[in-house]
Design a protein around this motif. Structure first.
Motif, mmCIF file in Angstrom:
data_model
loop_
_atom_site.group_PDB
_atom_site.id
_atom_site.type_symbol
_atom_site.label_atom_id
_atom_site.label_comp_id
_atom_site.label_asym_id
_atom_site.label_seq_id
_atom_site.Cartn_x
_atom_site.Cartn_y
_atom_site.Cartn_z
ATOM 1 N N GLN A 149 0.863 -1.177 0.000
ATOM 2 C CA GLN A 149 0.000 0.000 0.000
ATOM 3 C C GLN A 149 0.900 1.227 0.000
ATOM 4 O O GLN A 149 1.864 1.284 0.773
ATOM 5 C CB GLN A 149 -0.913 0.016 1.230
ATOM 6 N N VAL A 150 0.590 2.182 -0.880
ATOM 7 C CA VAL A 150 1.412 3.386 -0.984
ATOM 8 C C VAL A 150 0.539 4.621 -0.804
ATOM 9 O O VAL A 150 -0.626 4.646 -1.202
ATOM 10 C CB VAL A 150 2.158 3.470 -2.342
ATOM 11 N N SER A 151 1.121 5.645 -0.211
ATOM 12 C CA SER A 151 0.470 6.935 -0.097
ATOM 13 C C SER A 151 1.025 7.832 -1.186
ATOM 14 O O SER A 151 2.205 8.188 -1.174
ATOM 15 C CB SER A 151 0.719 7.553 1.284
ATOM 16 N N ALA A 152 0.180 8.167 -2.156
ATOM 17 C CA ALA A 152 0.611 8.949 -3.315
ATOM 18 C C ALA A 152 0.410 10.443 -3.068
ATOM 19 O O ALA A 152 -0.381 10.853 -2.213
ATOM 20 C CB ALA A 152 -0.168 8.516 -4.559
ATOM 21 N N GLU A 153 1.121 11.241 -3.849
ATOM 22 C CA GLU A 153 1.027 12.696 -3.697
ATOM 23 C C GLU A 153 0.793 13.342 -5.057
ATOM 24 O O GLU A 153 1.469 13.016 -6.036
ATOM 25 C CB GLU A 153 2.315 13.251 -3.094
ATOM 26 N N ARG A 154 -0.186 14.209 -5.109
ATOM 27 C CA ARG A 154 -0.448 15.022 -6.282
ATOM 28 C C ARG A 154 -0.887 16.410 -5.808
ATOM 29 O O ARG A 154 -1.347 16.584 -4.686
ATOM 30 C CB ARG A 154 -1.547 14.411 -7.163
ATOM 31 N N TYR A 155 -0.776 17.399 -6.673
ATOM 32 C CA TYR A 155 -1.213 18.749 -6.335
ATOM 33 C C TYR A 155 -2.718 18.741 -6.074
ATOM 34 O O TYR A 155 -3.488 18.234 -6.877
ATOM 35 C CB TYR A 155 -0.872 19.700 -7.472
ATOM 36 N N MET A 156 -3.128 19.292 -4.933
ATOM 37 C CA MET A 156 -4.544 19.315 -4.552
ATOM 38 C C MET A 156 -5.033 20.747 -4.378
ATOM 39 O O MET A 156 -4.309 21.587 -3.855
ATOM 40 C CB MET A 156 -4.760 18.564 -3.240
ATOM 41 N N LYS A 157 -6.270 20.961 -4.807
ATOM 42 C CA LYS A 157 -6.916 22.243 -4.552
ATOM 43 C C LYS A 157 -8.100 22.082 -3.602
ATOM 44 O O LYS A 157 -8.166 22.730 -2.568
ATOM 45 C CB LYS A 157 -7.406 22.862 -5.863
ATOM 46 N N CYS A 171 -7.192 12.731 -3.883
ATOM 47 C CA CYS A 171 -7.881 13.195 -2.671
ATOM 48 C C CYS A 171 -9.088 12.338 -2.336
ATOM 49 O O CYS A 171 -9.398 12.136 -1.168
ATOM 50 C CB CYS A 171 -8.284 14.658 -2.813
ATOM 51 N N ARG A 172 -9.760 11.818 -3.353
ATOM 52 C CA ARG A 172 -10.997 11.053 -3.129
ATOM 53 C C ARG A 172 -10.740 9.548 -3.055
ATOM 54 O O ARG A 172 -11.232 8.854 -2.173
ATOM 55 C CB ARG A 172 -11.992 11.355 -4.260
ATOM 56 N N ASP A 173 -9.966 9.030 -3.993
ATOM 57 C CA ASP A 173 -9.724 7.585 -4.089
ATOM 58 C C ASP A 173 -8.511 7.156 -3.280
ATOM 59 O O ASP A 173 -8.329 5.972 -3.004
ATOM 60 C CB ASP A 173 -9.526 7.180 -5.550
ATOM 61 N N GLY A 174 -7.652 8.075 -2.938
ATOM 62 C CA GLY A 174 -6.462 7.838 -2.129
ATOM 63 C C GLY A 174 -6.552 8.724 -0.895
ATOM 64 O O GLY A 174 -7.653 8.986 -0.418
ATOM 65 N N PRO A 175 -5.424 9.233 -0.394
ATOM 66 C CA PRO A 175 -4.102 9.147 -1.018
ATOM 67 C C PRO A 175 -3.447 7.782 -0.937
ATOM 68 O O PRO A 175 -2.432 7.550 -1.565
ATOM 69 C CB PRO A 175 -3.282 10.193 -0.258
ATOM 70 N N VAL A 176 -4.066 6.851 -0.147
ATOM 71 C CA VAL A 176 -3.489 5.510 -0.045
ATOM 72 C C VAL A 176 -4.124 4.606 -1.097
ATOM 73 O O VAL A 176 -5.355 4.530 -1.211
ATOM 74 C CB VAL A 176 -3.697 4.925 1.359
ATOM 75 N N PHE A 177 -3.273 3.934 -1.859
ATOM 76 C CA PHE A 177 -3.704 2.987 -2.886
ATOM 77 C C PHE A 177 -2.990 1.665 -2.669
ATOM 78 O O PHE A 177 -1.855 1.636 -2.182
ATOM 79 C CB PHE A 177 -3.354 3.504 -4.288
ATOM 80 N N ASN A 178 -3.624 0.574 -3.075
ATOM 81 C CA ASN A 178 -2.916 -0.685 -3.048
ATOM 82 C C ASN A 178 -2.074 -0.832 -4.319
ATOM 83 O O ASN A 178 -2.289 -0.129 -5.313
ATOM 84 C CB ASN A 178 -3.867 -1.880 -2.841
ATOM 85 N N GLY A 179 -1.120 -1.731 -4.273
ATOM 86 C CA GLY A 179 -0.185 -1.875 -5.375
ATOM 87 C C GLY A 179 -0.841 -2.210 -6.692
ATOM 88 O O GLY A 179 -0.412 -1.739 -7.751
ATOM 89 N N LEU A 180 -1.904 -3.021 -6.648
ATOM 90 C CA LEU A 180 -2.579 -3.399 -7.890
ATOM 91 C C LEU A 180 -3.214 -2.185 -8.560
ATOM 92 O O LEU A 180 -3.204 -2.075 -9.794
ATOM 93 C CB LEU A 180 -3.646 -4.465 -7.602
ATOM 94 N N GLN A 181 -3.746 -1.255 -7.774
ATOM 95 C CA GLN A 181 -4.315 -0.030 -8.348
ATOM 96 C C GLN A 181 -3.243 0.813 -9.035
ATOM 97 O O GLN A 181 -3.519 1.501 -10.019
ATOM 98 C CB GLN A 181 -4.980 0.811 -7.251
ATOM 99 N N MET A 182 -2.038 0.756 -8.524
ATOM 100 C CA MET A 182 -0.958 1.598 -9.032
ATOM 101 C C MET A 182 -0.167 0.957 -10.172
ATOM 102 O O MET A 182 0.737 1.584 -10.721
ATOM 103 C CB MET A 182 0.011 1.954 -7.896
ATOM 104 N N ARG A 183 -0.511 -0.248 -10.558
ATOM 105 C CA ARG A 183 0.200 -0.908 -11.655
ATOM 106 C C ARG A 183 0.112 -0.063 -12.921
ATOM 107 O O ARG A 183 -0.964 0.245 -13.412
ATOM 108 C CB ARG A 183 -0.391 -2.292 -11.919
ATOM 109 N N GLY A 184 1.252 0.349 -13.408
ATOM 110 C CA GLY A 184 1.309 1.147 -14.634
ATOM 111 C C GLY A 184 1.093 2.632 -14.443
ATOM 112 O O GLY A 184 1.225 3.406 -15.394
ATOM 113 N N LEU A 185 0.742 3.069 -13.220
ATOM 114 C CA LEU A 185 0.497 4.491 -12.971
ATOM 115 C C LEU A 185 1.662 5.168 -12.289
ATOM 116 O O LEU A 185 1.908 6.351 -12.487
ATOM 117 C CB LEU A 185 -0.771 4.665 -12.125
ATOM 118 N N LEU A 186 2.382 4.438 -11.443
ATOM 119 C CA LEU A 186 3.575 4.989 -10.782
ATOM 120 C C LEU A 186 4.828 4.369 -11.398
ATOM 121 O O LEU A 186 4.795 3.224 -11.847
ATOM 122 C CB LEU A 186 3.553 4.699 -9.280
#
Length: 233
Positions: A193-201, A218-233
């Motif tokens: 599980q990873v906590s991702a960071e993106r610019y938020m307003k 902000c809505r679906d994370g900031p914590v995602f499981n590894g399977l969700q992040m496959r190909g995105l990070l």
């Protein structure tokens, strides 16, 4: 809804990093964040390090103004928002890089008696950038890495993780994106599980500024499981 809170105390925890405790104790899951607002300055998200605690690195106008505040001054907050960590596994690793330590600190405190063994692998550029070291009270082992070798082992936390990955059936990570990518390369996706960071307003999934593929951080994370992040990070 914005709520005014009073700063009860603030103290230095590392180079250009300061902790702020306020007079409101929030119910939250480790990994969730609040939005903090300063009149005339703006609004920024911060992961909660505890119910009444945020830890801030000075990186721009907003955080510089926050560093000027004193006990008794006020900030305005809303939240907590987002999705936090879900405790799974028995022998787990917390992998932190730089200012990624606050949500892991909260996770260790909230789950102190949940796991058989918790190992923190924590990396920073140098010794003076290591923060919240009383986390050692909530984990079984602390492994420090620094880029310059000034504390612990010279190198990166993911190097330690790669050497010891067979020991862990769960990994929780927060830190710079290259580190998160390395964690996902090292471990089986379903264990991470990873906590991702993106610019938020907005912080509530309305403006879309924090999109990460099909997700809003902000809505679906900031914590995602590894399977969700496959190909995105």
């Amino acid at each position: 809804m914005l709520e005014r809170v009073e700063l009860r105390e603030g103290w230095d925890v590392a180079k250009d990093v300061k902790a702020f405790r306020f007079d409101r104790r929030l119910k939250f899951t480790a990994g969730q964040f609040i939005m903090a607002w300063l009149p005339g300055v703006g609004e920024k998200p911060f992961s909660l390090a505890w119910k009444d605690l945020i830890v801030v690195k000075r990186v721009g106008p907003f955080t510089s103004r926050l560093f000027e505040l004193e006990e008794g001054d006020h900030i305005w907050i809303r939240g907590p928002y987002g999705r936090g960590f879900e405790p799974k596994g028995e022998s787990v690793a917390l992998v932190g890089g730089g200012i990624g330590i606050p949500p892991l600190y909260a996770f260790a405190r909230q789950n102190k008696d949940r796991f058989e063994n918790v190992t923190l692998i924590y990396g920073a550029r140098s010794e003076d950038e290591l923060a919240l070291m009383d986390i050692e009270n909530y984990v079984d082992e602390v492994v420090i890495t620094t880029d310059d070798g000034s504390a612990g082992r010279k190198g990166f936390p993911t190097e330690v993780l790669a050497e010891r990955k067979g020991e862990f059936d769960g990994v929780y990570a927060c830190g710079p994106e290259p580190m998160l990518k390395a964690v996902l390369r090292v471990m089986d996706y379903e264990k991470v599980q990873v906590s991702a960071e993106r610019y938020m307003k907005c912080g509530i999934g309305v403006c879309g500024s924090c999109n990460l593929g099909k997700y809003l951080v902000c809505r679906d994370g900031p914590v995602f499981n590894g399977l969700q992040m496959r190909g995105l990070l």
